[in-house]
Design a protein around this motif. Structure first.
Motif, PDB file in Angstrom:
ATOM      1  N   LEU A  65       3.270   0.272  -5.807  1.00 47.37           N
ATOM      2  CA  LEU A  65       2.362   0.396  -6.944  1.00 47.37           C
ATOM      3  C   LEU A  65       2.114   1.874  -7.248  1.00 47.37           C
ATOM      4  N   THR A  66       2.209   2.225  -8.535  1.00 50.86           N
ATOM      5  CA  THR A  66       1.909   3.584  -8.985  1.00 50.86           C
ATOM      6  C   THR A  66       0.926   3.520 -10.138  1.00 50.86           C
ATOM      7  N   ALA A  67      -0.097   4.355 -10.094  1.00 51.94           N
ATOM      8  CA  ALA A  67      -1.076   4.429 -11.184  1.00 51.94           C
ATOM      9  C   ALA A  67      -1.282   5.896 -11.544  1.00 51.94           C
ATOM     10  N   LYS A  68      -1.204   6.191 -12.848  1.00 51.80           N
ATOM     11  CA  LYS A  68      -1.374   7.565 -13.316  1.00 51.80           C
ATOM     12  C   LYS A  68      -2.272   7.585 -14.550  1.00 51.80           C
ATOM     13  N   TYR A  69      -3.146   8.556 -14.599  1.00 50.11           N
ATOM     14  CA  TYR A  69      -3.952   8.770 -15.798  1.00 50.11           C
ATOM     15  C   TYR A  69      -3.701  10.182 -16.300  1.00 50.11           C
ATOM     16  N   SER A  70      -3.288  10.302 -17.550  1.00 53.17           N
ATOM     17  CA  SER A  70      -3.026  11.600 -18.158  1.00 53.17           C
ATOM     18  C   SER A  70      -3.821  11.703 -19.452  1.00 53.17           C
ATOM     19  N   PHE A  71      -4.292  12.895 -19.745  1.00 51.31           N
ATOM     20  CA  PHE A  71      -5.107  13.068 -20.955  1.00 51.31           C
ATOM     21  C   PHE A  71      -4.964  14.499 -21.457  1.00 51.31           C
ATOM     22  N   GLU A  72      -5.271  14.675 -22.743  1.00 52.84           N
ATOM     23  CA  GLU A  72      -5.255  15.984 -23.380  1.00 52.84           C
ATOM     24  C   GLU A  72      -6.677  16.366 -23.776  1.00 52.84           C
ATOM     25  N   PHE A  73      -6.929  17.663 -23.802  1.00 50.34           N
ATOM     26  CA  PHE A  73      -8.260  18.123 -24.181  1.00 50.34           C
ATOM     27  C   PHE A  73      -8.174  19.548 -24.730  1.00 50.34           C
TER      28      PHE A  73
END
Length: 698
Positions: free
Chosen positions: A690-698
């Protein structure tokens, strides 16, 4: 209208795509292969539409790459999924036995070579973190466009660019991965931060990433065997620092500077427990300390470029580059490492320093039969050695390869045909000083020398626009490489040898013939190609009793086929598949006829990839994919099928991606281990992860 003018129109059509890429937020459905309207530079040295290139060329978009990395964080595993003629990834730091269309690919970062053909330690796949990659350009089959090393094709990692408009963009990524055992030794994590800035003529982009990769469990719940010698991505950390600066001197001139430094280092907390290949018992791992220096990759890549879009009636580009590469391997008390009559522990490190320059000039010659001209010259120097780090001995002597290569390519539009022809003159010299081999080879004193090679390399091809949707192409291309000079030199075990007279230092020249077709309509994308690749003095790997590979110089022939199909079912979903088949033989008895089928260290298995993409609305999309590797009785391979699932959900200013690799927890032995592995390298593949990633821009 000639082909270069066609390319200018193509650039206009793709500007929106490229701007979206620089914003790092493409929103396609994630298909691995994009035909039109993308352009590439690796195959042609200039930006050119894929539809006008008479060779199989494909682009992996940023989102496609990141989707695959959300299923498996390993870059080479993701690449293997998206380029089926590339061998299945071993899941290790080493890429020995991984080929592209049965031959060695040339890995590049922004056109800077990462491969080390003078002493091919098979570590060139891990030189940059994928968070720094904007897209990947793939040239399938031999190509001399970028110089030495691309006998099987080119894999060019194109790095991120600064924003297209003034302002500051920042992004961050956090991820976790775990086997379904959910034990502490099977949990990994990664974090990344990047920024892009533009103010008028100045553009900046940079980033930093850190990743810890845990141990893996197989489908039976046992630890996967660790490779303490060739290197492993398990139980390892990786740090990457990246930066790029661009400055617009005026409307026609631009300067670019890029630096990337990458280190992947394996911890010494686990040791290998050899399996039993005959009994079908896979190699495993247990906690334990490994002695010696940690296996690692330490790579720095630098480049500086100048562009002038209005000089001499054409466009000029000058690219300078340097690459410092060090790869450390685990040790052992092998017979090869005898020192002062005793069997001792030792380990090796490959060290390579490359530098060079590429000059390219492009011009439309309207006054001469509407020709498009691409010409220039390349300069390249590679200094490589392999040292034994515990005793400070040279296993491979310091070897310097120097070359200069002018080239010329002409394009012409004749009705619905685009005809492309080119020539490259490779003038190369190899400098090796006098040296003495290790005791295990008899401490042979070998006279150095400076053999040189002059090679004319040609390409000829045509594309035919049969209809608005269908393009047919045919081509003949040549690639140029060296057959791992280091392995050849270090293995000399007879007295009285002279480098100047040693036949095995002759280069590998690969002839590649290809016929194919591309189809692109409103709801369909498809491609089909068949190829045949031959080399009169090829290079085949064969392991000795210690598992150390030796080079066999033999005539080789490789052939195969690739097919891709994608269908948009509606505005929200698509299905598709890619098929690849490769086979080949070599001349093992020297009678001029290929008679022995190449093994799994050279030829990948036939495979079929199928996928279904779906956008469900409210920011949710999924990808379900299956990879089937077909049986090969001649190579002793029992095939297997793996299923993966990706869920991506827009959350706030970013996206949460959850990937499930090997959904059904299939227990299997990897292709390499089944075909050419021994008891210590009889590795099982990863079980459900299982792989979980959260990416975001700001």
């Amino acid at each position: 209208m000639n082909t270069l003018k066609l390319n200018k129109h193509a650039l206009t059509a793709t500007s929106a795509v490229m701007l979206a890429a620089s914003a790092w937020a493409q929103q396609d459905l994630g298909a691995a292969y994009e035909l039109d309207p993308y352009t590439v530079t690796t195959a042609t040295r200039v930006e050119k539409q894929i539809s006008s290139i008479p060779q199989s060329v494909s682009i992996v978009s940023e989102q496609s790459l990141q989707d695959q990395l959300s299923i498996s964080s390993d870059l080479i595993s993701a690449l293997s999924q998206m380029a089926p003629s590339y061998s299945p990834s071993r899941g290790k730091m080493t890429g020995a036995g991984e080929t592209f269309r049965g031959r060695n690919p040339l890995f590049m970062i922004d056109g800077v070579p990462q491969s080390n053909p003078l002493r091919d330690g098979s570590r060139d796949g891990y030189t940059i973190d994928p968070a720094m990659i904007e897209r990947i350009e793939l040239v399938h089959g031999a190509s001399a466009a970028q110089g030495m090393g691309a006998t099987g094709g080119i894999i060019n990692y194109v790095t991120k660019r600064a924003p297209a408009v003034d302002g500051l963009n920042q992004w961050a990524e956090f991820g976790l991965s775990s086997s379904d055992q959910f034990s502490s030794d099977g949990v990994g994590y990664r974090s990344a931060y990047g920024l892009g800035y533009r103010q008028g003529d100045l553009g900046l982009v940079g980033g930093v990433t850190y990743e810890w990769r845990p141990m893996s469990y197989d489908g039976d719940g046992n630890l996967v065997g660790i490779d303490n010698v060739q290197g492993d991505t398990m139980n390892s950390s990786a740090l990457d620092l990246y930066g790029k600066l661009t400055y617009q001197l005026d409307e026609d001139q631009e300067l670019r500077f890029m630096v990337n430094t990458f280190e992947m280092k394996q911890d010494l907390e686990y040791v290998q427990v050899a399996g039993d290949r005959e009994a079908g018992v896979p190699t495993t791992s247990i906690e334990g300390e490994t002695i010696g220096k940690a296996t690692q990759n330490d790579v720095t890549t630098l480049s500086a470029s100048y562009r002038h879009n209005a000089i001499g009636g054409g466009k000029l580009s000058v690219d300078l580059f340097a690459n410092d590469f060090a790869a450390t391997y685990g040790g052992g008390t092998y017979g090869t490492f005898i020192y002062e009559g005793e069997l001792i522990f030792d380990q090796s490190e490959n060290q390579s320093e490359k530098k060079g320059a590429k000059v390219t000039f492009v011009r439309d010659l309207d006054e001469y039969l509407n020709l498009g001209l691409v010409t220039g010259i390349d300069f390249f120097e590679d200094t490589t050695q392999q040292v034994l780090v515990q005793t400070n001995r040279q296993w491979v002597p310091e070897t310097t390869y120097e070359s200069w290569a002018p080239y010329l390519q002409l394009d012409r539009l004749v009705g619905d045909f685009v005809v492309t022809t080119g020539v490259r003159f490779e003038n190369a010299k190899l400098d090796v000083g006098d040296f003495t081999t290790l005791e295990s080879y008899g401490s042979q004193e070998v006279a150095g020398g400076s053999p040189d090679f002059d090679e004319w390399l040609f390409n000829l091809g045509t594309t035919y626009r049969a209809t608005d949707a269908l393009t047919v192409f045919a081509s003949y291309t040549q690639g140029f490489g060296m057959a791992d000079v280091g392995r050849v030199l270090r293995g000399i075990n007879e007295p009285g040898q002279d480098v100047d007279d040693f036949l095995d230092l002759e280069p590998v020249v690969t002839d590649n013939y290809e016929l194919g077709a591309r189809w692109s309509s409103e709801n369909w994308k498809a491609s089909l190609s068949g190829y045949w690749s031959t080399s009169d003095l090829g290079s085949r790997l064969q392991a000795n009793e210690d598992g150390i590979y030796l080079v066999r110089r033999e005539k080789t022939e490789i052939w195969g086929a690739e097919a891709e199909l994608e269908r948009d079912l509606d505005a929200r979903s698509s299905i598709g598949g890619v098929f690849a088949w490769v086979d080949g033989k070599s001349d093992t008895d020297g009678d001029g006829e290929v008679d022995t089928r190449l093994n799994g260290a050279n030829i990948p298995p036939a495979r079929l990839n199928l996928y279904w993409n779906r956008v469900w609305g409210e920011g949710l999309r999924t990808r379900f994919q299956a990879s089937n590797y077909f049986d090969s009785d001649s190579r002793g391979f029992s095939g297997y099928t793996l299923f993966d699932l990706l869920l991506s959900y827009e959350l706030g200013e970013g996206a949460l991606k959850v990937g499930l690799e090997n959904v059904f927890d299939k227990q299997y032995i990897t292709y390499y281990s089944q075909t050419v592995g021994n008891d210590s390298r009889y590795f099982a593949g990863r079980g459900r992860t299982l792989t979980a990633k959260y990416s975001f821009e700001f």
